[in-house]
Write a protein that holds these residues in place. Structure first.
Motif, PDB file in Angstrom:
ATOM      1  N   VAL A 172       0.856  -1.187   0.000  1.00 50.20           N
ATOM      2  CA  VAL A 172       0.000   0.000   0.000  1.00 50.20           C
ATOM      3  C   VAL A 172       0.885   1.228   0.000  1.00 50.20           C
ATOM      4  N   THR A 173       0.470   2.260  -0.733  1.00 46.50           N
ATOM      5  CA  THR A 173       1.263   3.479  -0.825  1.00 46.50           C
ATOM      6  C   THR A 173       1.189   4.273   0.468  1.00 46.50           C
ATOM      7  N   PHE A 174       2.127   5.176   0.589  1.00 44.76           N
ATOM      8  CA  PHE A 174       2.209   6.003   1.795  1.00 44.76           C
ATOM      9  C   PHE A 174       0.989   6.914   1.933  1.00 44.76           C
ATOM     10  N   SER A 175       0.495   7.437   0.824  1.00 46.30           N
ATOM     11  CA  SER A 175      -0.656   8.346   0.886  1.00 46.30           C
ATOM     12  C   SER A 175      -1.916   7.634   1.355  1.00 46.30           C
ATOM     13  N   ILE A 176      -2.110   6.386   0.945  1.00 47.87           N
ATOM     14  CA  ILE A 176      -3.296   5.641   1.386  1.00 47.87           C
ATOM     15  C   ILE A 176      -3.190   5.281   2.855  1.00 47.87           C
ATOM     16  N   ILE A 177      -1.970   4.884   3.309  1.00 50.09           N
ATOM     17  CA  ILE A 177      -1.819   4.537   4.724  1.00 50.09           C
ATOM     18  C   ILE A 177      -2.041   5.756   5.608  1.00 50.09           C
ATOM     19  N   LEU A 178      -1.720   6.931   5.102  1.00 50.76           N
ATOM     20  CA  LEU A 178      -1.957   8.150   5.885  1.00 50.76           C
ATOM     21  C   LEU A 178      -3.438   8.350   6.198  1.00 50.76           C
TER      22      LEU A 178
END
Length: 1047
Positions: A172-178
């Motif tokens: 999962v990308t960093f933006s989605i995990i944020l």
């Protein structure tokens, strides 16, 4: 449209232009007789009208929006654009910044009692959640990420959070995990990704700090023994290195070369321990081993030419093959194939440099590793031995080498369309493949021949010694203050080294205690309770010929000295390199005469494989050279044998003898086929029927391969009947004591300790008490003569109550009176009770390099594969690794003329040609698009160099003949002048006699131009002629000849 809206439209937006456009476009609507369907081209006017209408509507709304902003106290400019997507990045940022201010102003108006920034963040997060749930993720994925985020937030420590985050960080990308974990930093996100890469997703890593583990001496000694094994450590015949202990003491060790990188050594050592000992033996930690390798340093192997020509040529062959792959890339070879080929070639090179030597065995199921299969001579039954096992396995890395070379040939045939170029490239590849095969065979022969040395050392007894002999590099005379004329044209001092090794068996001590709770009992109960001792004999010559006669005389002197100091020694095993002075019929057939004159019988003579003869003689030579250089640096000269002995006498364990020998010419002794023999055994048989013992000689081409070829001593036509004795005119360190090697093989110690630990368990405290008690008992025995005490008994350890309180003294006593006597004498036994790990590793490293003789290559397992028949790879045959002499090839006229032209060009221009460059020019030289030399006519570097040497020797011989003729003409001219002037000189005898003393010096200076031996002979002839009867007649030639020589 409703009526109010229509009225507003007519009032504000309907202009005269719009009405005209309307009448033109919609006139057909009022015609009742016309039915019209608009086409695509007619829609342009409609679009223009629609755009104008929309533009007016947008402007009106914008004006209303500005009025609204002014009412809510927002005076910022309102950004607008026709296409946000087409804006530049800087314009997009500016648009977003201005829009954010306006939105926050509106939020301030809508929520006057709340924090506008907080409300804005909530709106952004809510919009992201809605967008993610609707577009990117399904309900199950959102539920999983929400659960992981909840677990992440509930974790109390960053280590646990990193493990949880690593489960989703890779997918999962960093933006989605944020979205699910607000406030997560990029650093923690990428650390979680690293954890997933190196440890695994969600893997629990034990980060607790381990307690300090006490190491045992045998662990350290085991690694040092592995470190100095021949496949890792190579001895050098020059140089010395210093190891500094923490106490300030300096240890001098011979310079060595380490063939593997530190990481590779440690990985190989761990695999070796795991294979042989499993979980029973725990080696030292990786960081500890790195520290030991850093402190026990060695030189890095950079240049191989002076050490091992096989390795140098083999490594160069791999480099040339890689360059051929690069050249194929320019004619169509794909980048992927080229990369894979070069990668495989590099893997094969690393394998031959490191792991191949530890896979060689005499009983391997892999034909590439089985030395018995590789060295069995199929043409002679005497040197042939059948394996008692099948060769039904293959080594993956050996097969990789064969497959890679076969692929390279196939690619050359595929991408080289020109027949001539293809044949030449295949020829070059074949030459490099041959060099690689010779390197591989050399490595196998080296390991196999070294087993002879190990077998002899294991079987030594009290009456037998082993002697390794070698000539050291000549010492060039050196003066502390040396002028330029003394620096050039030096004549070297020859010196010979003989390294003598023997076993010293220690006597076993009886003990009433049957327990194994002391290290002393462990040692005494070991059946192989012995130590090695060694000393070195060094013979220095001001001038000698390094031939077999000199070697035999040196051996005779060594045997006599051993008989004087050690009468029990009766047998000798000899080992040397393949120098002609050792590996010759005269040296090998002198055994009987040496026995008759000295009483010592040579049991065997072994030769190592060519280019692998570095051994203890080279290490001793390095130490002696360093001592000599220090002597010169102390304002001394070392220009002859006596000064050399004075300079090197500080070397421990070396007896020095300044010698000279008269080499008389004797008939040549021949032994047909002696160069093929590498191992010889001499059997002395005393029969009661005959008064003279019979001698049988058994020879092998490779050590113990086959029953051996048997020769009877009487079958040899000539043997050595007389040995010229050495004349010793100066000596140093005569009868020097033997140096003890207290090394005990670590592998045996480890195995024995395993047995002891399984039978009896004792604590570290008891172990330390016993070792301390042994030290104190020796102290008391030396100082107070309290002997006959069984110090290994556990019941007596309480008897030592009184310790010396002086700092550093390790003495302990049973009675108080002995302690007072110890204080009165003041003879404290000061020594370190414990060395640090690094100091102990340096001491062991020094001991192993100086005195360890059982240095063998360990055997390690391999990755085997089932044999697969490949039509492009030929299978190995017996005797593939034996040394095959190169056939002598005669050069044709075309080759000779080419080399002669190159040689003459170098002589005329002064720029001599490099043999490797000449060999390359022969390969690439073309004429009208065809190669001048065929494949079988191309010469290698060694052939070109040898031919140039012969041409240079021939040129020097011609110059010497020309000079001799010139000298003879000058002497004959001076002789005729002497005869013509003899009568005139007789009347002035007194005057001429005075002139003779003056002109004799002139003659001496003039005669230095010529060879002084030839001039002296010619002068004697002139003096013996009847026409010259007085000294006055001798001066006349000088008076007349001097102007001629000056001219």
């Amino acid at each position: 449209m409703c009526t109010p809206c229509r009225r507003n439209l007519d009032k504000y937006y309907i202009t005269e232009q719009i009405e005209q456009e309307y009448d033109a476009n919609f006139q057909w609507l009022h015609d009742v007789n016309l039915v019209h369907t608009p086409s695509i081209s007619d829609s342009n006017s409609y679009h223009v009208l629609s755009q104008s209408f929309n533009h007016l509507v947008i402007e009106e709304k914008l004006e209303h929006f500005k009025e609204f902003l002014q009412e809510v106290q927002c005076f910022d400019s309102v950004p607008s654009t026709n296409s946000f997507v087409d804006l530049q990045s800087s314009s997009k940022k500016r648009f977003c910044r201005q829009s954010t201010k306006i939105f926050k102003s509106i939020l301030d108006f809508m929520t006057p009692h709340d924090d506008t920034d907080r409300v804005w963040e909530v709106i952004i997060e809510n919009s992201k959640t809605i967008s993610l749930s609707n577009d990117s993720l399904d309900k199950n994925a959102s539920l999983i990420l929400t659960s992981l985020a909840e677990a992440y937030n509930n974790a109390q420590h960053w280590t646990v959070r990193r493990q949880i985050l690593s489960i989703m960080a890779k997918d999962v990308t960093f933006s989605i995990i944020l979205i699910f974990i607000p406030g997560l930093t990029a650093y923690r996100f990428y650390k979680a990704r690293q954890h997933a890469d190196f440890e695994g997703k969600g893997t629990v890593v034990d980060d607790t700090r381990g307690t300090t583990i006490r190491y045992d001496d045998y662990q350290l000694e085991h690694f040092i023994e592995f470190l100095v094994s021949p496949h890792i450590c190579t001895d050098l015949p020059f140089g010395e290195r210093e190891l500094h202990l923490s106490t300030g003491e300096t240890l001098l060790i011979p310079l060595t070369i380490r063939n593997l990188a530190p990481k590779r050594i440690i990985v190989q050592y761990y695999n070796y321990c795991k294979e042989y000992y499993g979980d029973a033996f725990h080696p030292l930690g990786q960081s500890t081993l790195f520290s030991i390798l850093n402190q026990c340093s060695a030189s890095t192997r950079r240049s191989l030419q002076g050490l091992d020509s096989f390795s140098a040529e083999g490594s160069t062959a791999f480099d040339l093959l890689i360059s051929i792959v690069d050249s194929l890339s320019t004619v169509g070879l794909t980048a992927i194939d080229a990369t894979n080929l070069k990668k495989d070639l590099q893997h094969c090179l690393n394998y031959l440099k490191s792991d191949y030597k530890v896979h060689v065995s005499s009983e391997s199921n892999v034909p590439d590793h089985c030395s018995t299969f590789a060295l069995s001579d199929i043409t002679s039954k005497c040197w042939q031995r059948n394996c008692d096992h099948d060769h039904d396995q293959q080594c993956d890395r050996c097969e990789l080498l064969k497959i890679t070379l076969a692929k390279l040939r196939a690619f050359i045939e595929q991408y080289q369309t020109g027949t001539a170029v293809c044949d030449r490239l295949l020829y070059r590849v074949q030459q490099q493949v041959q060099d690689i095969k010779e390197w591989k065979a050399h490595l196998l022969r080296t390991i196999h021949q070294d087993q002879a040395r190990i077998d002899i050392l294991h079987n030594l007894d009290s009456e037998t010694v082993m002697i390794q002999v070698d000539w050291a590099m000549k010492w060039l005379p050196v003066k502390y203050r040396e002028s330029t004329k003394d620096h050039f044209a030096k004549r070297g001092i020859s010196w010979h080294l003989a390294y003598v090794i023997r076993k010293k068996f220690s006597e076993s001590t009886s003990s009433s205690d049957s327990s194994f709770t002391s290290e002393e009992n462990v040692t005494n109960r070991n059946p192989n309770n012995y130590t090695f001792q060694h000393k070195t004999f060094c013979h220095v010559f001001d001038q000698c010929v390094q031939n077999a006669k000199t070697v035999i005389s040196i051996l005779r002197h060594i045997f006599l000295m051993l008989q004087q100091t050690e009468p029990d020694i009766k047998y000798v095993h000899l080992r040397s390199d393949n120098a002609g002075c050792y590996h010759s019929a005269e040296a090998l057939l002198s055994v009987e005469q040496l026995f008759n004159e000295t009483g010592i019988w040579i049991k065997s003579i072994d030769f190592c494989d060519p280019q692998s003869g570095k051994g203890p003689c080279d290490r001793i030579a390095a130490v002696v050279k360093c001592s000599t250089r220090r002597f010169v640096n102390e304002k001394n000269n070392c220009t002859n044998a006596i000064e050399f002995l004075t300079a090197a006498e500080r070397t421990n364990g070396v007896e020095f003898y300044a010698s000279e020998i008269q080499n008389s010419h004797t008939e040549k002794i021949e032994w047909k086929g002696v160069k093929q023999i590498n191992n010889i055994e001499y059997i002395l048989d005393f029969t009661p029927e005959s008064t003279k013992p019979s001698i049988e000689v058994r020879a092998w081409q490779s050590w113990k391969i086959g029953p051996g070829k048997v020769y009877r001593w009487l079958d040899f036509e000539k043997t050595v009947q007389k040995i010229n004795p050495l004349h010793i005119f100066h000596s140093k360190n005569v009868s020097t004591p033997w140096i003890n090697d207290c090394h005990e093989k670590a592998g045996d110690v480890i195995i024995f300790f395993f047995v002891i630990n399984n039978l009896f368990s004792f604590t570290d405290e008891n172990r330390s008490n016993h070792s301390y008690q042994d030290e104190s008992s020796s102290t008391e025995d030396e100082n107070e003569e309290e002997s006959n005490v069984n110090h290994t008994s556990t019941s007596e350890k309480e008897h030592y109550f009184f310790d010396c309180l002086t700092s550093g003294c390790t003495a302990r006593y049973r009675s108080y009176a002995n302690l007072l006597r110890h204080y009165a004498t003041g003879k404290h036994k000061m020594k370190l009770e414990k060395h640090s790990l690094i100091d102990k590793s340096k001491i062991l490293f020094h001991q192993h390099l100086s005195t360890n003789h059982l240095r063998s290559t360990p055997l390690m397992s391999i990755t085997v594969i089932q044999p697969v028949k490949n039509p492009i790879i030929s299978s190995l045959s017996k005797n593939w690794a034996s040394h095959k002499p190169k056939p002598s090839v005669r050069f044709n006229d075309k080759q000779k003329q080419f080399l002669l032209d190159k040689f003459n060009k170098g002589v005329n221009t002064g720029m001599k040609w490099d043999p490797s460059r000449v060999a390359l020019d022969m390969e690439v030289l073309t004429n009208n698009g065809t190669y001048v030399f065929n494949n079988d006519e191309c010469l290698n570097q060694g052939q070109v160099k040898s031919y140039f040497s012969r041409l240079a020797l021939k040129q020097r011989s011609m110059e010497q003949v020309s000079d001799e003729q010139t000298k003879k003409k000058a002497i004959s001219h001076s002789s005729s002048t002497t005869n013509s002037n003899a009568t005139n000189l007789q009347s002035n005898n007194t005057t001429i006699t005075s002139e003779f003393d003056e002109m004799e010096e002139i003659d001496t200076r003039d005669l230095e131009v010529y060879s002084w031996r030839q001039i002296l002979d010619e002068t004697k002839k002139i003096l013996d002629t009847p026409s010259i009867s007085s000294p006055s007649s001798i001066t006349s030639p000088s008076l007349k000849r001097k102007p001629t020589l000056d001219d």
